[in-house]
Design a protein around this motif. Sequence first.
Motif, PDB file in Angstrom:
ATOM      1  N   ALA A   5       0.830  -1.208   0.000  1.00 31.92           N
ATOM      2  CA  ALA A   5       0.000   0.000   0.000  1.00 31.92           C
ATOM      3  C   ALA A   5       0.862   1.256   0.000  1.00 31.92           C
ATOM      4  N   VAL A   6       1.944   1.233   0.782  1.00 29.83           N
ATOM      5  CA  VAL A   6       2.843   2.389   0.819  1.00 29.83           C
ATOM      6  C   VAL A   6       3.503   2.590  -0.542  1.00 29.83           C
ATOM      7  N   LEU A   7       3.998   1.505  -1.119  1.00 30.59           N
ATOM      8  CA  LEU A   7       4.684   1.615  -2.405  1.00 30.59           C
ATOM      9  C   LEU A   7       3.714   1.908  -3.550  1.00 30.59           C
ATOM     10  N   HIS A   8       2.436   1.581  -3.345  1.00 23.27           N
ATOM     11  CA  HIS A   8       1.439   1.867  -4.387  1.00 23.27           C
ATOM     12  C   HIS A   8       1.264   3.371  -4.586  1.00 23.27           C
ATOM     13  N   ILE A   9       1.676   4.148  -3.600  1.00 19.93           N
ATOM     14  CA  ILE A   9       1.605   5.606  -3.730  1.00 19.93           C
ATOM     15  C   ILE A   9       2.375   6.067  -4.964  1.00 19.93           C
ATOM     16  N   GLU A  10       3.419   5.308  -5.325  1.00 13.60           N
ATOM     17  CA  GLU A  10       4.240   5.694  -6.473  1.00 13.60           C
ATOM     18  C   GLU A  10       3.434   5.732  -7.770  1.00 13.60           C
ATOM     19  N   SER A  11       2.375   4.938  -7.843  1.00  8.06           N
ATOM     20  CA  SER A  11       1.557   4.947  -9.059  1.00  8.06           C
ATOM     21  C   SER A  11       0.763   6.239  -9.194  1.00  8.06           C
ATOM     22  N   ILE A  13       1.935   9.407  -7.453  1.00  5.76           N
ATOM     23  CA  ILE A  13       2.768  10.609  -7.312  1.00  5.76           C
ATOM     24  C   ILE A  13       4.154  10.447  -7.926  1.00  5.76           C
ATOM     25  N   GLY A  14       4.452   9.271  -8.476  1.00  2.30           N
ATOM     26  CA  GLY A  14       5.797   9.025  -8.979  1.00  2.30           C
ATOM     27  C   GLY A  14       6.663   8.389  -7.909  1.00  2.30           C
ATOM     28  N   ALA A  15       7.942   8.265  -8.197  1.00  7.20           N
ATOM     29  CA  ALA A  15       8.864   7.575  -7.292  1.00  7.20           C
ATOM     30  C   ALA A  15       8.939   8.272  -5.939  1.00  7.20           C
ATOM     31  N   LEU A  16       8.864   7.481  -4.878  1.00  7.12           N
ATOM     32  CA  LEU A  16       8.964   8.024  -3.520  1.00  7.12           C
ATOM     33  C   LEU A  16      10.419   8.339  -3.187  1.00  7.12           C
ATOM     34  N   PRO A  17      10.696   9.519  -2.641  1.00  7.72           N
ATOM     35  CA  PRO A  17      12.043   9.771  -2.112  1.00  7.72           C
ATOM     36  C   PRO A  17      12.320   8.818  -0.952  1.00  7.72           C
ATOM     37  N   VAL A  18      13.565   8.439  -0.786  1.00 12.40           N
ATOM     38  CA  VAL A  18      13.912   7.424   0.215  1.00 12.40           C
ATOM     39  C   VAL A  18      13.588   7.898   1.628  1.00 12.40           C
ATOM     40  N   HIS A  19      13.857   9.173   1.919  1.00  8.57           N
ATOM     41  CA  HIS A  19      13.592   9.676   3.272  1.00  8.57           C
ATOM     42  C   HIS A  19      12.103   9.586   3.602  1.00  8.57           C
ATOM     43  N   GLU A  20      11.263  10.063   2.702  1.00 18.05           N
ATOM     44  CA  GLU A  20       9.824  10.043   2.946  1.00 18.05           C
ATOM     45  C   GLU A  20       9.295   8.609   2.988  1.00 18.05           C
ATOM     46  N   ALA A  21       9.832   7.756   2.126  1.00 16.31           N
ATOM     47  CA  ALA A  21       9.395   6.359   2.116  1.00 16.31           C
ATOM     48  C   ALA A  21       9.767   5.662   3.423  1.00 16.31           C
ATOM     49  N   THR A  22      10.926   5.990   3.961  1.00 16.78           N
ATOM     50  CA  THR A  22      11.341   5.401   5.233  1.00 16.78           C
ATOM     51  C   THR A  22      10.435   5.870   6.368  1.00 16.78           C
ATOM     52  N   THR A  23      10.035   7.131   6.321  1.00 20.57           N
ATOM     53  CA  THR A  23       9.095   7.638   7.325  1.00 20.57           C
ATOM     54  C   THR A  23       7.776   6.870   7.262  1.00 20.57           C
ATOM     55  N   LEU A  24       7.285   6.645   6.054  1.00 20.87           N
ATOM     56  CA  LEU A  24       6.048   5.878   5.891  1.00 20.87           C
ATOM     57  C   LEU A  24       6.241   4.428   6.330  1.00 20.87           C
TER      58      LEU A  24
END
Length: 343
Positions: A5-11, A13-24
């Motif tokens: 679900a977290v990684l689905h955000i990329e579909s 908004i585009g690629a998640l930055p690593v810092h923000e993805a780690t927070t999620l």
Amino acid sequence: KFAHAVLHIESMIGALPVHEATTLYMGCVDPHLTYGCEVTIDTCNSSSDVIYDVQKSFYRRLLGLSKTSIIAAIFAETGIMPLKHRRFLLQVRFLDYLLTRPLDCLARTALNDSINLHLCNKPSWFSDLIEVKSNLCPHLTFPNANHLLTATSAESLGDYSKSIFSAASQWVQNELFRVEKRSYLLCLRKEPQENGLVKYHTMCRRQYLADVYNAQHRKALTRILAGDHSLAVVRLTWADNHHVPVPHNERLCRFCKCKVETPEHAMLECLHPPIINMHASFLAKFYTIQPNAIPLCNTMDLHHYLAYIASCRLTFPILAKWAFELTKFFNATPMLIPSQYRR
């Protein structure tokens, strides 16, 4: 499910930055992976691997690495603690909490019962904790079990957080050394500091992950550093439907056919005319942007020079772009596979 679900955000908004993805990840995924770990000690690897694989898959996808990439690379590049060490940290933290409870508290009584079972050589929660400690963090010293029965504070546990993080870092370092043929750039590359100097860190969130805004370029650089690229030195390691494994010294460059096709050869040495022009263009930009840049010369070890370039913060964006363009250029031409190794 939550990791997907977290990684689905990329579909959206585009690629998640690593810092923000780690927070999620820490807010939405990690709680599910660590829920109840304080009372369920990880003594069975086969059952725990299912949980550990979630963390590996999440960060591999985030960094753009394949399923065959070096596991330690995801921890070396992001600074995230391996899940088995994180769960152990929470378990010791729970022991810390129990030791501060009054002796007549039910939770403390349960702990003392567990310690007494351990002293009688019977299976118990405390015995499992000791077993995991000996496997993951042998340098962490627990007080004598008899002392813990009457302890009224957790001071005797010492700075266990630091010990466990050091053990995690040492495990990552050992893994990198174990697969040094692929991880040598991770072992040689240093991290730029705020004071302008560079320092080796086994695990940390790498600065280039934030400085390189183009996700494709960032992932291309990560793949080069982590030894998960598409060059022959890696791809011809394994057999597939078209070839058997090729010996290292015969995994030659598909263009110049002179040297083994490694990242440092492709990025700094290959004599194929179009690549020579690309080399010159990149190095000209590098010398312009990087103050007091060390010029490349024929006597230099290319492993170390590429690691040096990967340690220069000001040039992270152009290095990542160079890695992306070069990988794309190489991928447009089939690898050179000696006829005797073809199926």
